[in-house]
Write a protein that holds these residues in place. Structure first.
Motif, PDB file in Angstrom:
ATOM      1  N   UNK A 199     -59.210  17.658 -17.835  1.00  0.00           N
ATOM      2  CA  UNK A 199     -60.210  18.312 -16.993  1.00  0.00           C
ATOM      3  C   UNK A 199     -61.429  18.597 -17.859  1.00  0.00           C
ATOM      4  N   UNK A 200     -62.614  18.280 -17.325  1.00  0.00           N
ATOM      5  CA  UNK A 200     -63.867  18.386 -18.077  1.00  0.00           C
ATOM      6  C   UNK A 200     -64.870  19.172 -17.256  1.00  0.00           C
ATOM      7  N   UNK A 201     -65.629  20.040 -17.924  1.00  0.00           N
ATOM      8  CA  UNK A 201     -66.683  20.780 -17.239  1.00  0.00           C
ATOM      9  C   UNK A 201     -67.817  21.060 -18.210  1.00  0.00           C
ATOM     10  N   UNK A 202     -69.000  21.330 -17.666  1.00  0.00           N
ATOM     11  CA  UNK A 202     -70.156  21.638 -18.490  1.00  0.00           C
ATOM     12  C   UNK A 202     -70.998  22.743 -17.890  1.00  0.00           C
ATOM     13  N   UNK A 203     -71.701  23.453 -18.759  1.00  0.00           N
ATOM     14  CA  UNK A 203     -72.591  24.523 -18.342  1.00  0.00           C
ATOM     15  C   UNK A 203     -73.756  24.610 -19.322  1.00  0.00           C
TER      16      UNK A 203
END
Length: 191
Positions: A130-134
């Protein structure tokens, strides 16, 4: 002791995962990082639960990401084309693919179906990714906890790796963690 540094020309990611079309993510990564600094950009990476020959006993290292002039030119156009939040989510995929190849090899990755609670699955490790960015550094801990809970709810019943990237003018950070299916859904302790 000084932190180890992993240097990577971000364009190499496409060759490491040939079945995947990663070029848009590579350009997005250069677009986001290039909005804060020139190439190469330095990203502080914190690891938990990651066992790796390259990492050894360390739990932190620096990822130095560079990109070509051609990629920088495409990145300028992409920034003019795409909304920031979509661009940031796309950008997070490229450094995650570096980690999934060079630090904790996940082997062949397949994209999951919408609703499968993770972005990719590794058939060789029975692990989802699972990958996320902010772009808000203060969101890193909360976002990471949410993504751990989400990934551990995957329908395959597999372990999870989670990569959350925070791109910021105060520095870039990545939390890269591995979680076993039986652990609490809130994940490890956070800062």
């Amino acid at each position: 002791m000084a932190l180890r540094t992993l240097r990577c020309a971000i364009e190499k990611v496409a060759g490491w995962h040939p079945p995947l079309f990663l070029e848009p993510h590579i350009v997005a990564c250069a677009a986001v990082l290039g909005g804060y600094s020139a190439s190469p950009a330095v990203v502080e990476v914190d690891c938990e639960g990651i066992t790796s020959r390259w990492l050894g006993k360390a739990t932190r290292f620096r990822l130095e990401v560079s990109w070509s002039e051609e990629t920088a030119s495409q990145a300028t156009r992409l920034r003019r084309t795409m909304q920031s939040n979509v661009l940031v989510e796309m950008a997070a995929v490229a450094p995650a693919m570096v980690l999934a190849y060079r630090v904790f090899p996940l082997g062949h990755l397949d994209v999951t179906a919408y609703g499968d609670r993770a972005d990719y699955r590794s058939l060789s490790r029975s692990t989802v990714l699972e990958i996320s960015g902010t772009e808000t550094l203060s969101e890193l801990g909360r976002r990471h906890r949410e993504k751990v809970a989400q990934a551990l709810a995957n329908p395959f019943g597999w372990d999870a790796c989670v990569v959350v990237c925070a791109f910021s003018s105060r520095g870039h950070r990545i939390r890269f963690t591995r979680h076993h299916l039986g652990e609490p859904a809130h994940g490890p302790s956070e800062e």
